[in-house]
Enzyme design. Structure first.
Site, PDB file in Angstrom:
ATOM      1  N   HIS A 100       0.821  -1.209   0.000  1.00  0.00           N
ATOM      2  CA  HIS A 100       0.000   0.000   0.000  1.00  0.00           C
ATOM      3  C   HIS A 100       0.858   1.263   0.000  1.00  0.00           C
ATOM      4  CE1 HIS A 100       0.288   0.695   4.469  1.00  0.00           C
ATOM      5  NE2 HIS A 100       0.352  -0.612   4.515  1.00  0.00           N
ATOM      6  N   ASP A 102      -0.204   4.360   0.979  1.00  0.00           N
ATOM      7  CA  ASP A 102      -0.471   5.340   2.044  1.00  0.00           C
ATOM      8  C   ASP A 102       0.282   4.986   3.313  1.00  0.00           C
ATOM      9  OD1 ASP A 102      -2.257   3.059   2.350  1.00  0.00           O
ATOM     10  OD2 ASP A 102      -3.308   4.204   3.889  1.00  0.00           O
ATOM     11  N   ASP A 163       6.204   1.217   6.639  1.00  0.00           N
ATOM     12  CA  ASP A 163       4.866   0.635   6.440  1.00  0.00           C
ATOM     13  C   ASP A 163       4.096   1.583   5.530  1.00  0.00           C
ATOM     14  OD1 ASP A 163       2.358  -0.465   6.645  1.00  0.00           O
ATOM     15  OD2 ASP A 163       2.067   0.060   8.744  1.00  0.00           O
ATOM     16  N   GLU A 197      -5.064   1.911   2.794  1.00  0.00           N
ATOM     17  CA  GLU A 197      -5.036   0.680   3.594  1.00  0.00           C
ATOM     18  C   GLU A 197      -5.139   1.008   5.083  1.00  0.00           C
ATOM     19  OE1 GLU A 197      -3.224  -2.634   5.973  1.00  0.00           O
ATOM     20  OE2 GLU A 197      -2.613  -0.547   5.869  1.00  0.00           O
ATOM     21  N   GLU A 198      -4.444   2.054   5.503  1.00  0.00           N
ATOM     22  CA  GLU A 198      -4.339   2.347   6.936  1.00  0.00           C
ATOM     23  C   GLU A 198      -5.666   2.769   7.553  1.00  0.00           C
ATOM     24  OE1 GLU A 198      -1.982   1.551   8.666  1.00  0.00           O
ATOM     25  OE2 GLU A 198      -0.129   1.589   7.515  1.00  0.00           O
ATOM     26  N   HIS A 402       3.769   2.868  12.553  1.00  0.00           N
ATOM     27  CA  HIS A 402       2.829   3.910  12.995  1.00  0.00           C
ATOM     28  C   HIS A 402       3.399   4.832  14.059  1.00  0.00           C
ATOM     29  CE1 HIS A 402      -0.796   1.248  11.579  1.00  0.00           C
ATOM     30  NE2 HIS A 402       0.184   1.317  10.697  1.00  0.00           N
TER      31      HIS A 402
END
Ligand SMILES: [Zn+2]
Length: 437
Positions: A100, A102, A163, A197-198, A402
């Site tokens: 992903h 994002d 990520d 996705e997040e 994150h």
């Protein structure tokens, strides 16, 4: 290119280096701001995701990938045709790879300034722009295995976006490497880069049919070697207690206060079955938000387990506890409403054991010791799996997603890429043999 030469080490022959190393790609992609937004209602949730999506599409075209397109939902699709002779290509499945674009809205991802800590000698890593941000060996035991590696962090003021730009960079370098090295035989490959996705909003707009893969791997996992084929099976219950509200001045003998029924129910929750007392493969029940009111009190409860039987047992227990409360409080009636959130993707993936077996083989060929770790959560892969695209998750080498302490390393990125390059070859080899695995 030193890194490219190092990448060739597990391929048993000379390697034509990719046009750009996976590390250089990664450093370029993390500088492109792509945070998704939970509060936005547009799709994609932020226009910045278009920048990287369009850039990746252009780079895929330049590398020589086929059928490159960006959808109206900011999803990038491309294919790489098989390079096997037609006589051998029969029966080779189309493998998909997904990452992903994002990054998490949790911490700012604008103006990312990646720092390379070359030839790491051990010890805690203080991030230069904010000395309060320290990646400690105590909290990151895997650092002990990374002596001599080049650790990539932020300056301490943003997240890194490993990520999932690690996954994006690894997949792009896979394409680059395969095109530069036709001696690596592979079947057809489908590439997908997804948005949002997040915030859990992107994957419903993913075109599984158009993607055209028989199965796929999300390259969106943790430290080297970690493979995921299991997520929770998840339900959410709402337990409602109905009482009777009247003016408290004239309530004697009439009022039925549902607040006490709610309190009784909550105090009956088994202490050893909560998120704060469980880990590993043990599921939980989790009362997390509710309303306390005389007339009507309610509580929302998450039910999580890796096994359907375990999830059913938790739902049964919840209903029994609610019924027991109802019996204790005259005049109170209880309603339990349960809905399905998502299911453990292993319910499907266990019928495709070769997906994990081949990933194990590919990781080992890359010099990485693979292991399976269940995810105490859900993934895009679990949704795709139940939409007909079996989809386990592969490591990226990254840690501390994150947050500002997010990091990856040169070896993490290179070994992830190398695993993918081996993986397509493992599938080609094993499916070529009529008696193959
Ligand atoms: Zn991710």
């Amino acid at each position: 290119m030193a890194s490219a030469a190092a990448q060739g080490s597990t391929f048993g022959g000379p390697l034509n280096p990719p046009r750009e190393s996976v590390v250089d790609r990664f450093l370029r992609y993390v500088r492109v701001e792509t945070q998704s937004s939970e509060t936005s209602t547009s799709r994609p949730s932020t226009s910045s995701q278009w920048t990287l999506a369009n850039q990746l599409a252009e780079e895929l075209r330049q590398l020589g990938a086929a059928n490159v397109r960006v959808s109206e939902f900011c999803m990038v699709y491309a294919t790489l045709p098989s390079n096997l002779p037609v006589s051998q290509a029969n029966g080779i499945p189309t493998i998909g790879f997904l990452a992903h674009v994002d990054t998490s809205p949790a911490v700012t991802g604008a103006n990312v300034n990646p720092i390379i800590h070359r030839d790491y000698r051990g010890g805690d890593i203080v991030l230069p722009a904010d000395p309060a941000q320290v990646i400690t060996m105590a909290q990151n035991p895997d650092l002990a295995k990374m002596i001599g590696d080049d650790i990539i962090t932020t300056d301490g003021t943003t997240l890194l976006g490993s990520d999932d730009k690690s996954g994006v960079a690894a997949i792009m370098t896979l394409v680059d490497t395969l095109i530069a090295n036709p001696q690596f035989q592979h079947g057809p490959i489908a590439i997908g880069f997804t948005s949002d996705e997040e915030i859990g909003a992107g994957i419903d707009n993913f075109d599984v049919e158009g993607f055209g893969a028989d199965f796929a791997y999300t390259v969106d996992g943790g430290g080297l070697g970690e493979l995921n084929s299991e997520t929770w099976s998840a339900r959410q219950a709402t337990v409602t207690f109905h009482g009777k509200s009247v003016h408290p001045g004239t309530a004697k003998g009439v009022m039925v206060n549902a607040v006490y029924a709610l309190a009784d129910f909550l105090s009956s929750m088994p202490r050893d079955m909560l998120p704060e007392t469980t880990e590993g493969r043990v599921g939980f029940v989790h009362p997390y938000a509710g309303v306390a009111d005389v007339e009507e009190s309610s509580i929302k409860v998450l039910l999580r387990d890796f096994e359907m039987t375990g999830l059913d047992a938790k739902e049964k227990l919840l209903r029994e506890l609610a019924a027991a409360t109802e019996r204790k409080f005259a005049g109170v009636t209880v309603h339990v409403d349960v809905k399905e959130n998502y299911k453990n993707m292993n319910e499907v993936l266990r019928h495709h054991p070769e997906l994990i077996e081949n990933a194990f083989e590919a990781a080992r060929r890359a010099g990485v010791e693979p292991f399976i770790e269940p995810i105490r959560g859900g993934t895009d892969g679990s949704k795709l799996t139940f939409r007909g695209l079996p989809c386990p998750n592969i490591f990226t080498g990254g840690y501390n997603f994150h947050g500002k302490l997010e990091f990856n390393s040169r070896r993490g990125l290179e070994k992830t890429t190398e695993t993918l390059v081996h993986l397509v070859q493992v599938f080609a080899e094993r499916r070529q043999r009529p008696t193959g695995a």
